[in-house]
Motif scaffolding. Structure first.
Motif, PDB file in Angstrom:
ATOM      1  N   UNK A  10       3.409  -6.246  10.992  1.00  0.00           N
ATOM      2  CA  UNK A  10       4.105  -6.445   9.787  1.00  0.00           C
ATOM      3  C   UNK A  10       3.140  -6.148   8.621  1.00  0.00           C
ATOM      4  N   UNK A  11       2.735  -4.965   8.408  1.00  0.00           N
ATOM      5  CA  UNK A  11       1.040  -5.179   7.225  1.00  0.00           C
ATOM      6  C   UNK A  11       1.774  -5.261   5.359  1.00  0.00           C
ATOM      7  N   UNK A  12       0.858  -6.702   4.827  1.00  0.00           N
ATOM      8  CA  UNK A  12       1.817  -5.914   3.351  1.00  0.00           C
ATOM      9  C   UNK A  12       0.517  -6.909   3.331  1.00  0.00           C
ATOM     10  N   UNK A  13       0.763  -6.746   1.734  1.00  0.00           N
ATOM     11  CA  UNK A  13       0.052  -7.438   0.768  1.00  0.00           C
ATOM     12  C   UNK A  13      -1.437  -7.777   0.719  1.00  0.00           C
ATOM     13  N   UNK A  14      -2.584  -8.635   0.806  1.00  0.00           N
ATOM     14  CA  UNK A  14      -3.431  -8.980   1.018  1.00  0.00           C
ATOM     15  C   UNK A  14      -4.169  -8.415   1.612  1.00  0.00           C
ATOM     16  N   UNK A  17      -3.817  -4.264   1.306  1.00  0.00           N
ATOM     17  CA  UNK A  17      -4.561  -3.765   0.360  1.00  0.00           C
ATOM     18  C   UNK A  17      -6.209  -3.865   1.239  1.00  0.00           C
ATOM     19  N   UNK A  18      -6.201  -4.435   1.965  1.00  0.00           N
ATOM     20  CA  UNK A  18      -7.687  -4.089   2.986  1.00  0.00           C
ATOM     21  C   UNK A  18      -7.695  -3.003   3.698  1.00  0.00           C
ATOM     22  N   UNK A  19      -6.360  -3.005   4.501  1.00  0.00           N
ATOM     23  CA  UNK A  19      -6.866  -1.531   5.584  1.00  0.00           C
ATOM     24  C   UNK A  19      -7.484  -0.322   4.809  1.00  0.00           C
ATOM     25  N   UNK A  20      -5.702  -0.444   3.585  1.00  0.00           N
ATOM     26  CA  UNK A  20      -5.971   0.948   2.737  1.00  0.00           C
ATOM     27  C   UNK A  20      -7.365   1.066   2.211  1.00  0.00           C
ATOM     28  N   UNK A 318     -16.783  -8.906   5.111  1.00  0.00           N
ATOM     29  CA  UNK A 318     -16.812  -7.855   4.330  1.00  0.00           C
ATOM     30  C   UNK A 318     -16.665  -7.394   3.639  1.00  0.00           C
ATOM     31  N   UNK A 319     -14.227  -7.522   3.491  1.00  0.00           N
ATOM     32  CA  UNK A 319     -13.464  -7.110   3.275  1.00  0.00           C
ATOM     33  C   UNK A 319     -13.355  -7.440   1.524  1.00  0.00           C
ATOM     34  N   UNK A 324      -4.397  -5.567  -6.276  1.00  0.00           N
ATOM     35  CA  UNK A 324      -4.985  -4.613  -7.288  1.00  0.00           C
ATOM     36  C   UNK A 324      -4.435  -5.657  -7.958  1.00  0.00           C
ATOM     37  N   UNK A 325      -5.777  -5.525  -9.541  1.00  0.00           N
ATOM     38  CA  UNK A 325      -5.595  -6.561 -10.715  1.00  0.00           C
ATOM     39  C   UNK A 325      -4.588  -5.701 -11.393  1.00  0.00           C
TER      40      UNK A 325
END
Ligand code: AMP
Length: 423
Positions: A10-14, A17-20, A318-319, A324-325
């Motif tokens: 599963x992928x979610x949260x931080x 966001x890094x993947x995106x 490097x990430x 998202x703020x």
């Protein structure tokens, strides 16, 4: 508890966001190189892979997820992108649309492997394909494209291993050369390679088993048996890479596990990864269309593994944080304030201003400000029933704790103006 299938994450949260963030960077390189996106379905008729990738390949032999559907049709979950892509390209006759059709895909792949670090059962590949182009320039472009993507992401610790595995008649002759070389040492090869000896002796060359490796390292190499056309193609690919400043090493043991490759074969090996060191790999597959019963369509492509890219980027730190703020945090105190801020935040969101607000009622200012801090919003809008009755709201700067009053009637316009959104 019902958990996910082993090797499927599963992928979610931080992390999501890094993947995106990484996905967006890769897409921007594709855009610059003129590759447009291609999507194929997750399920294909099983022949798309069994007829093309090779019955003896690991993928088809033991890794494919197949099932028979209610109508009796045998289907497979896509284990790799190129065969699906070629099926679609032929179905839509894309090769008739001109020379050098450039596409990329970003899709999950499914293989029933033994999961370990960098090896999953559902993993994600970005892939590039240049269809209907036999030029050595297209091979060089594809390799330069993958090199550009890794460098744009900040990854430089890789080696490009390049080989040329010739045309089909060359490989048929070479198989015989290899078989006579391996025959005396057959007993020392691993059981899998003993099985490969008759059907696919070239695969013994990239076996990871140490005893096979020792024997394979002394095997005659295909580069010494190349046909003149392949030799010329190879020389030009190498010359272009040198001219482009893309460093590579020649590696005669890169044969790729799939039957449909011919000519260029390459792998990008990363020193920062462990046993599963290939960040990406590809090659030329001029013979693939024929396996679908078509006339040959020259093409070249590669695929990179996102999970492995993410492992390297994390190892290199490097990430950073990609959370998202929101522009504002809304803190309503009391019922009237809640209703007002509920509608206001939705109408601001419609205008592209991001707001975080909890729908939990009756919270104290202290707990709301704690959440506001966690959200990292620079400004928090506080509205209590008292302020409401006075016709104002309080905007608090979370860094300096300075507060200022804004008339309720101006609130939307003022909050938009402060984040640079015109009304
Ligand atoms: P392949 O399609 O096997 O040539 O693989 C191309 C790239 O996909 C590899 O270089 C890896 O980065 C990635 N890859 C292949 N198999 C897996 C897997 N089981 N799990 C994660 N990544 C993979």
């Amino acid at each position: 508890m019902i958990t996910s299938v082993r090797g499927m994450n599963d992928l979610f949260g931080e992390e999501m966001a890094r993947w995106g963030f990484v996905e967006a960077k890769i897409r921007s390189v594709f855009r610059a190189f003129g590759y447009t996106e291609f999507r194929v379905p997750a399920l294909e008729k099983v022949e798309v892979f069994s007829q093309t990738v090779g019955e003896d390949s690991d993928i088809v032999e033991k890794q494919m997820y197949t099932f028979t559907d209610a109508s009796g049709e045998k289907l497979a979950l896509r284990p790799e992108g190129t065969a699906s892509f070629m099926r679609a390209a032929i179905e839509h006759q894309l090769h008739k649309q001109g020379v050098g059709q450039r596409y990329f895909y970003y899709l999950p792949m499914f293989r029933g492997e033994r999961p370990q670090k960098g090896r999953l059962r559902q993993f994600h590949q970005f892939g590039a394909e240049c269809l209907n182009d036999s030029s050595p320039e297209s091979d060089a472009e594809l390799i330069a494209l993958l090199d550009t993507i890794f460098r744009a992401l900040g990854i430089e610790e890789f080696t490009i291993r390049l080989n040329n595995i010739g045309d089909e008649p060359t490989r048929i002759k070479y198989r015989e050369v290899l078989q006579s070389y391996f025959k005396p040492s057959l007993a020392q090869l691993c059981p899998q390679c003993q099985g490969r000896f008759e059907r696919a002796p070239m695969r013994i060359l990239d076996c990871k088993n140490e005893s096979c490796r020792v024997i394979a390292r002394k095997a005659p190499i295909l580069l010494d048996h190349l046909d003149p056309k392949s030799r010329a193609h190879h020389q030009l690919v190498k010359a272009h890479l040198t001219a482009l400043g893309v460093p590579y090493v020649e590696d005669p043991y890169i044969v790729r596990g799939l039957d449909y490759y011919s000519q260029s074969a390459f792998e990008f090996d990363c020193q920062l990864l462990g046993a599963q060191s290939a960040l990406g790999a590809g090659g030329r597959y001029d013979g693939l269309a024929e396996r679908f019963g078509e006339a040959p369509i020259p093409a070249v492509g590669w695929a990179l593994g996102m999970e492995r890219v993410m492992l390297v980027l994390e190892a290199k730190q490097l990430l950073g944080t990609q959370t998202l703020v929101p522009h504002y945090f809304f803190a309503p105190l009391g019922e009237k304030a809640f209703g007002t801020l509920f509608s206001l935040q939705l109408s601001l969101k419609k205008e592209g201003v991001s707001v975080e607000m909890s729908y939990e009622k009756g919270r104290s200012l202290k707990s709301l400000l704690k959440q506001a801090n966690r959200s990292q919003a620079k400004q928090t809008l506080i509205l209590g029933d008292q302020e409401y009755d006075r016709g104002i709201a309080v905007l608090r700067d979370m860094e300096t704790s300075q507060q200022l009053e804004i008339p309720l009637k101006d609130l939307k316009v003022e909050l938009m103006r402060r984040v640079g959104h015109a009304t």
